[in-house]
Design an enzyme around this catalytic site. Structure first.
Site, PDB file in Angstrom:
ATOM      1  CG  ASP A 440     -12.379  13.984  -9.427  1.00 34.88           C
ATOM      2  OD1 ASP A 440     -12.229  13.659  -8.256  1.00 34.88           O
ATOM      3  OD2 ASP A 440     -12.493  13.174 -10.365  1.00 34.88           O
ATOM      4  CG  ASP A 898     -13.324  11.342 -14.020  1.00 33.03           C
ATOM      5  OD1 ASP A 898     -13.389  11.721 -12.835  1.00 33.03           O
ATOM      6  OD2 ASP A 898     -12.916  10.240 -14.352  1.00 33.03           O
ATOM      7  CG  ASP A 902     -16.050  14.377  -9.879  1.00 36.05           C
ATOM      8  OD1 ASP A 902     -15.686  14.470  -8.703  1.00 36.05           O
ATOM      9  OD2 ASP A 902     -15.458  13.701 -10.733  1.00 36.05           O
TER      10      ASP A 902
END
Lengths: 1255, 339
Positions: A440, A898, A902
């Protein structure tokens, strides 16, 4: 001035609440909701009815909806036992053990039931305990979420705190700033007059910018607690579904004047659970969906239980062993039947008396039954081939490995006080085999913090110290920055440029020296979002520049062209510095920067903006700018403009936007700085900075009047052509711009991200960036963390506007397929084969590319690219990409992120890692490992992953070996005892074997083994590839170790039988009986397997020594102790060691002899491999320890260098590329100088001296 | 965007210890050519003399083996060994002679050797009652002894010693004579001390033994306690393998070379039915026990192989040395294209 103040005071009463946002946002807010067929309400799919402010109605059917209590647990108190037991016995191995345990209770079992049941209970118990604990944590988290408080209307306009879980559909709630929405709400009103509110949807889609939600005008009046006393309405809406971006509903609202009028609702009135209210003091809303009906809960997936590849492969090994077990059991039972069945045999073997009072296992009348019973017995007897202790040991080892990971000080982050945490210990070895990282962006690679770094005004670059890549490259090349600078800008640099360069280069050392100090100073005087040092601009110094007018215009663009608002600065009112909030964090940095340069944007009203400016004379004045129009930013426009009228009455258009867009719209007179700016932009972009170009235009009143009327006309148009119309109208005014310069903003990377990516790339890992952010941002970050570099060939996959507008799947598919094919042709082209390639995919294009028929082509292309960046991807797409990559490439994938967006990806990947530093725990809760910072990935993978993989592999192989050795000696003995199922060893030996005599050394191997120390792992990332290739747990190795086990067992058994049969083994003439042969063979087995592990281990601490030699000693102690027990307990082993075997020299010599022979094959193999086919770790071990090479040794360094996998991404690769580039440039430059020497003899003296300096 | 002071986090900083940081001092042996050669040489040096020692010890042992099961079968019964042995009327006495090849110094051990006799068959092995043998109080502990547990199935008449092992007691007898002088065979102390003293009770007397319809093998003197019935005790130590020897007795006088020993055998034990073989073995002892050439030869062979390996490796390292830690063997140097 005075009137203005009065006005300001008046406005201050309601602060920013007065701003009518709907007027400013010309595009998005007034967009009509998509046409939906409202007649569907009441039909399946649209049957939900919500009685607002009347949650009592929802207590009974048919309007009873689930409570807001969300549960993510797998089990509850009642279902835990049956459900988790079922889970456990779905494993084939466990089922086998269960069968054995059940059989052990019958008389068939050769061993005591306890020795078979206890380990099973242990293994199953541990796994269930783990499940239970995990579920308990989930439960606690649910509890925390469910008991969060929210203000709920209880009638009479009173609001009280209630916990989330008691919330019902129909309740009216009040959510305060920075709170999360407890369920899906319908926005009724907000603290803003016009009923807008800002929502951060980080947890839903990972986007950090604020989204605007807006209530219906008819509910605007409910902006006060008291007014809810009389509020009544009914909502008819769609049934709960998982689509985050759609919402179809009608609000039936009994107004006093207009009874039962119905208003259509759209997603912009829907506030989703888990998103956060920001920049808005409070909102009122009605609960529409609760608990598991909410869209975010419907989007979540159940966390799958993951098993590592090594373990899955181990299952296959177990199958092989199981096959072996079946085979030898079958041989045993058939053999037994053959001996028992024949009538003459039974008579012949008179001393067995098989016909009398027969044992069921040896009943000649029922050969099939006795054969079957013998088979069952054999299954249990040879059960040592499939060791339950393996599972026990693996559980223990993985737990200890996880403990070591959790306690590693190098994985501890001082800043957050958190450490890397292994949340599921069963994936440790998986860390050593990762080939692909899906990361990410926001919060993972970046800190989600923007900084103003550089700007280029009038073609002069400010705030520019040389970037790190250039510095590293020049250090390696031993050239100074100066020559680089000259080369970079070449002969065409303007005189001013050269001066600047000289200035910088002479200050270079000073800057370097001051860098450290600077950081410290920054701690004191740093302004968040402003990381800019250039004295030429600070403290009004720019006033002494040559073209102050353009400077001022530049700062005005900065201060006026935005959608931001100043907010009260609580603590620092004295400093007169303001803080800002805006739709995007970049705008905030611009405003802060403008403030630092002396252009403080102080407030905004409905129609005006107020800026404290610095006059060319150096004084500060406050100016008012009438805001005439705001042409909003959109992804297709890629620019934003404001049209303002200043105090003098002049009309200006200030525009900021992407460089190519702005450059296209420059007027003929506005291109003065274009060339210089372009160069600067390229440099900034390569540094990974996000750039934006500023331009302005002066508009004549007449032209504006004309344009304004068309614009207004376009604005009131209703229908879907409205947007296009507005764009076209905007286009007509955004032309003939004058370029002012460019700014560069740094999306700040987390500490050590670049270095970490560099190391990971060298270790052969591919890194894919999956982000919900827009393409430009993603590409910038790609540059910043060296996933991209300027000489890389980039493929951009995106839907062409044509295809998109047609909105036909077929056309879009063809479009994407063509793009993929074209790109793929480039990759297979011989000439460009080794060129670095990068793929940038847009979310919409990705959606098409991942459809069934073309996704293979897409993945094929993606895999052949050095780096892949996917932008604008939804959480679901992230998970989908992860799954497809995993399936298509078969490679081990690791996902790191985080946010809640995700979670899907984290769960889908082989290993999921959650960043624990930031807010929100969803990612961490779903993850297998959590870490406070991205940079810890390096050590976690390259050191711990590598170690754990090797450890577990070695351990399993050794376990297989050990149990084959032991189990087969049992089988061979059958060949000598008529397959009667007699056991050579005492029952206690069997129990002792896996419990005490061989277990601890294996565990020490599994926990403490190190092929090379951690610093060498980090220095030679190439060692990591051993794990990626899976060479330590390949079938070759497995078969090899099985073969070694068979060989060893044969050697032990045959030698013992041949040496000890017939003749006496003691001077007293005594011959061996079963117990003697058993104890001697067993001793040989214990010695052999323990010495074998000593040959495997390459890292002996006192623990290994203690365990290995202690295990052997333990055997003798056990024998002594067991033999000393009265014969009632010790049976035929009574006094065995002391009386019988101990005093016999033969015993000791035979054991020594047998052990040496058994180990010889492996030893010879090992010697040959190490001598002639050494593996990387062997050579490195030798380099490090064998020759006592100092670490600075030239070879060491050289190998360190060359061990890096050839990669196109990462910092080092960029430095290498830069050096190539510079060398090339330098060469060209020299050629140029030589030419100039020959052509102009006057300059000879000067150039020669320069050349000398340079070399 | 707010710079709120971070709440003081409870630091979970791991404590430093060499163990948790995996920094324990460690010995990291590397298999260098020196080690390789040294270990081969060490094995060779250890094994070759050991092999020689064992071989010489084995050489010193004098062993006379005589198979008599077929020789002691009268020609008329040549194919019907079982009927011969089961008949009560046949003369089972058989005389064998053997020549002493080398001087046999006392004590000379006499063994009987049975081949193809599965004393380790599971049904057989477990058909005994150690409790009963040890303690008169457990006379009726005959659960495991089936089918030789009670006389005529009467629970009050337990057989002592019960079970198939005791029942099938070997009952050939040997009388050895040198010239005309009968050699005294000492049958004391042929069993393990622990057996005679602890496992077999001095107050347990045979009872109902061999009284059933089927007679297995030898009978016992009912006046002697089990602890003194050493033939039984030796027999009850079940052999591990189907070919085994058991101690019959000892002769405490030397046998000179070339002396002829006459053995009068009572050929009672039925091995004819299952095709077993019977042998009588006279053997002296050395420190490694009886004659065992295999052991010495195996030692020498392995020692030789190791020596051979050692020489080979020395030659290899001399001719084609691989420098330790030679980077050219690193995978990335070996096939750079493979990256």
């Amino acid at each position: 001035m005075a009137t203005q103040n009065v006005e300001t005071n008046k406005k201050k009463k309601k602060k920013k609440g007065k701003v009518k946002w709907s007027d400013l946002y010309t595009f998005s807010c007034l967009r009509p909701p998509p046409p939906v067929n409202r007649s569907d309400f009441g039909h399946p799919g649209f049957s939900r009815v919500v009685f607002c402010n009347d949650s009592g109605m929802h207590k009974t059917k048919p309007y009873k909806y689930p409570t807001n209590d969300v549960s993510t647990t797998k089990y509850n108190v009642v279902t835990f036992l049956p459900k988790s037991l079922f889970e456990q016995f779905r494993r084939v191995a466990n089922l086998y053990f269960l069968l054995v345990a059940v059989l052990s209770v019958t008389s068939l079992a050769p061993f005591s039931p306890l020795s078979l049941i206890a380990p099973l209970v242990f293994v199953v118990g541990i796994s269930m305990l783990k499940e239970g604990v995990e579920d308990w944590h989930r439960f606690l988290q649910d509890l925390e979420v469910n008991s969060r408080k929210v203000k709920v209307h209880i009638g009479n306009g009173k609001f009280v705190d209630r916990s989330w879980k008691v919330l019902r559909v129909g309740d009216v709630v009040k959510v305060i700033k920075n709170e999360y929405f407890p369920s899906d709400l319908l926005l009724l009103s907000s603290s803003y007059e016009d009923g807008v509110c800002y929502v951060e949807t980080m947890n839903l889609d990972g986007e950090t910018n604020l989204k605007i939600k807006r209530c219906l005008e008819c509910t605007l009046i409910f902006d006060n607690e008291q007014k809810f006393d009389k509020f009544k309405a009914t909502i008819r809406c769609e049934d709960p579904n998982s689509s985050l971006y759609t919402f179809v509903a009608n609000l039936e609202f009994g107004d006093e004047d207009q009874l039962d009028s119905s208003y259509p609702l759209s997603p912009s009135q829907l506030l989703l659970r888990d998103s956060k209210l920001q920049n808005t003091d409070y909102v009122y809303g009605v609960v529409i969906f609760t608990g598991r009906d909410t869209k975010v809960v419907r989007n979540s997936m159940n966390s799958p239980s993951k098993r590592s590849r090594v373990e899955r492969k181990m299952d296959h090994v177990i199958y092989v062993l199981f096959f072996m077990l079946l085979l030898i059991s079958l041989i045993t039972s058939i053999g037994s039947v053959l001996y028992t069945d024949q009538p003459q045999t039974t008579k012949e073997w008179w001393y067995l008396r098989l016909l009398d009072d027969t044992d069921a296992s040896f009943d000649p009348d029922k050969p099939l039954i006795s054969g079957f019973l013998q088979f069952l017995r054999a299954l249990i007897l040879y059960g040592y081939l499939i060791p339950i202790s393996l599972y026990v040991s693996i559980e223990v080892v993985k737990f200890l490995q996880a403990m070591l990971i959790n306690n590693d000080l190098h994985l501890f982050d001082e800043m957050s006080g958190k450490s890397v945490e292994s949340r599921t210990s069963n994936l440790n070895e998986e860390l050593g085999q990762v080939e692909m990282i899906l990361s990410d962006k926001t919060g993972t690679l970046t800190c989600n913090q923007m900084e103003f770094r550089k700007c280029s005004i009038e073609g002069i670059s400010y705030g520019g110290d040389v970037n790190e890549i250039v510095r590293a490259a020049s250090q390696r090349m031993n050239i100074d920055i100066e020559s680089y600078r000259f080369n970079l800008d070449g002969a065409d640099s303007t005189p001013r440029d050269s001066i600047e360069m000289v200035e910088i280069s002479s200050d270079q050392n000073k800057i370097d020296l001051n860098a450290e100090k600077g950081i410290q100073n920054l701690g004191v005087m740093a302004i968040k979002g402003f990381n800019f040092r250039d004295d030429r601009l600070m403290n009004k110094m720019w006033l002494h520049g040559s073209n102050v007018w353009d400077m001022i215009m530049f700062f005005r663009v900065m201060a006026l062209c935005h959608t931001g608002i100043p907010v009260e600065n609580g603590e620092e009112t004295s400093s007169h510095k303001l803080k800002y909030e805006a739709e995007s964090p970049e705008e905030v940095t611009f405003l802060i920067a403008a403030q630092e340069f002396g252009f403080q944007f102080c407030r905004r009203t409905q129609s005006s903006m107020f800026v404290k400016e610095i006059d060319p004379s150096g004084f500060e004045v406050e100016r008012e700018y009438k805001l005439l129009n705001l042409l909003e930013f959109s992804s297709s426009r890629k620019r934003m403009s404001v049209i303002v009228r200043d105090e003098v009455g002049q009309i200006f258009l200030f525009c900021k936007g992407a460089d190519n867009i702005i450059f296209d719209r420059l007027g003929d007179g506005g291109r003065t700085y274009q060339h210089a700016t372009t160069i600067h932009l390229a440099n900034y972009a390569e540094d990974g900075l996000r750039t934006m170009v500023f331009a302005y235009r002066k508009i004549e009143d007449s032209e504006y009047e004309k344009w304004s009327s068309t614009f207004t006309k376009a604005k009131v148009t209703i229908g879907h052509e409205r947007e296009e119309l507005l764009e076209n109208v905007s286009e007509t005014i955004e032309k003939d711009l004058v370029l002012l310069g460019a700014v560069a903003v740094d999306d700040k990377l987390q500490d050590g991200v670049a270095e970490c990516i560099d190391k990971l790339a060298q270790a052969g890992l591919k890194i894919w960036l999956l982000t919900g952010d827009k393409k430009e941002t993603a590409v910038n970050i790609g540059f910043a963390c060296s996933l991209l570099r300027h000489d890389m060939k980039q493929f951009h996959l995106s839907l062409s506007r044509d295809a998109e507008s047609k909105n036909q799947l077929k056309a879009m598919k063809d479009d994407i397929l063509n793009q993929i094919e074209a790109s793929y042709q480039v990759t297979v082209n011989e000439k460009t084969k080794d060129d670095p390639l990068a793929l940038v995919v847009d979310g919409k294009a990705l959606e098409i590319a991942l459809t069934n028929d073309i996704r293979d082509r897409f993945l094929q292309l993606a895999v052949s690219c050095a780096s892949v960046i996917c932008c604008r991807v939804s959480p679901k797409q992230k998970a989908l990409i992860t799954r497809l990559v995993k399936r298509y490439t078969g490679k081990m994938t690791l996902a790191i992120g985080d946010g809640a967006n995700d979670v899907g990806m984290i769960q889908e990947a082989d290993i999921g890692i959650g960043i624990s530093g930031m807010e929100g725990m969803q990612a961490v809760m779903a993850s297998d490992f959590s870490m406070p910072q991205f940079r810890f990935l390096e050590r976690l993978l390259i050191v711990h992953g590598h170690w754990c993989y090797k450890r577990i592999s070695k351990m399993i192989l050794y376990f297989v070996y050990k149990n084959i050795v032991f189990g087969l000696t049992l089988f061979y003995y059958e060949l000598y005892s008529k397959f009667s199922g007699d056991v050579l060893y005492d029952g206690w030996y069997m129990v002792m074997f896996n419990l005490f005599l061989t277990s601890l050394p294996v565990i020490s191997l599994g926990v403490l083994e190190q092929d090379v120390s951690s610093d060498i792992c980090l220095q030679f990332p190439a060692l990591y590839q051993q794990g990626q290739k899976g060479i330590f747990f390949s079938w070759k190795r497995i078969i090899g170790w099985m073969g070694n086990g068979i060989l060893t067992s044969l050697a032990i058994f045959i030698l013992n039988v041949y040496i000890l049969s017939l003749s006496a083994f003691r001077q007293g003439g005594e011959v061996v009986d079963i117990s003697h042969l058993g104890v001697i063979t067993y001793t040989a087995v214990v010695w052999t397997v323990n010495c074998q592990i000593a040959l495997i281990i390459t890292h002996f601490t006192w623990i290994q020594h203690f365990f290995i030699w202690g295990s052997i000693l333990c055997w003798y102690i056990f024998l002594l102790f067991y033999g000393a027990l009265p014969p009632k307990y010790s049976h035929r082993e009574f006094g065995l060691l002391v009386e019988a075997v101990g005093p016999a020299p033969m015993y000791w010599i035979v054991v020594l002899f047998v052990v040496v022979i058994s180990l010889l094959p492996y030893f010879i193999y090992m010697v040959i491999q190490r001598s002639f086919y050494p593996m990387d770790d062997h050579v490195i071990q030798e380099m490090k320890y064998g020759r006592k090479i100092v670490v600075d040794d030239e070879t060491w360094l050289r190998e360190k260098q060359s061990s890096r996998k050839a990669t196109h991404i990462g910092f080092s690769a960029r430095v290498d590329a830069k050096i190539l580039h510079l060398k090339d440039q330098l060469h060209k430059k020299r050629m140029f100088i030589i030419k100039s020497i020959t052509s102009s003899p006057i300059r000879r003296s000067i150039t020669i001296s320069t050349l000398e300096n340079r070399d | 965007m707010d710079a709120l002071p971070r709440p003081k986090l409870k630091s979970k900083k791991p404590k430093y210890s060499r163990f948790t940081q995996q920094e324990l001092p460690a010995w990291k042996p590397i298999l260098t050519p020196g080690w390789v050669i040294a270990s081969f040489v060490a094995v060779a040096i250890l094994f070759i003399p050991a092999g020689l020692l064992c071989l010489s010890a084995s050489e010193r042992v004098v062993e006379i083996i005589d198979r008599y099961d077929d020789e002691c079968l009268p020609d008329s019964y040549s194919n019907k060994g079982d009927s011969f042995i089961q008949s009560k009327d046949t003369n089972k006495t058989c005389v064998r002679t053997m020549k002493v090849p080398k001087k046999m110094t006392a004590p000379v051990f006499i063994y009987y050797q049975l081949d193809n006799f599965y004393q380790n068959h599971r049904r057989y092995v477990k058909s005994r009652s150690d409790k009963q043998l040890r303690d008169p109080g457990f006379a009726d502990e005959t659960r495991d002894c089936k089918p030789e547990d009670n006389l005529h199935g009467d629970e009050n008449e337990p057989i002592i010693p019960c079970g198939l092992v005791a029942w099938s007691l070997f009952n050939d007898t040997y009388i050895l004579s040198k010239g005309n002088k009968v050699l005294d065979i000492n049958k004391k102390d042929i069993a393990w001390k622990s057996d005679t003293e602890i496992k077999f009770g001095s107050d347990v007397y045979p009872k109902n033994f061999q009284k059933g319809e089927l007679i297995g093998g030898g009978e016992l003197d009912e006046t002697k306690p089990l602890s003194e019935q050493e033939d039984l005790i030796v027999w009850m130590r079940t052999a591990a393998l189907p070919n085994f020897r058991k101690l019959y007795g000892k002769i405490n006088s030397d046998l000179e070379a070339n002396e002829t020993i006459t053995i009068v055998i009572q050929n009672n034990y039925n091995t004819y039915e299952f095709g077993g073989e019977k042998r009588i073995v006279l053997s002296t002892m050395s420190w490694i026990g009886g004659k065992n050439d295999f052991f010495g030869i195996a030692f020498l062979t392995i020692g030789g192989i190791c020596l051979f390996m050692a020489i080979n490796f020395i030659l290899l390292y001399v001719c084609k040395p691989r420098p330790l830690g030679d980077p050219s063997y690193l995978s990335w140097n070996r096939n750079p294209s493979g990256q």
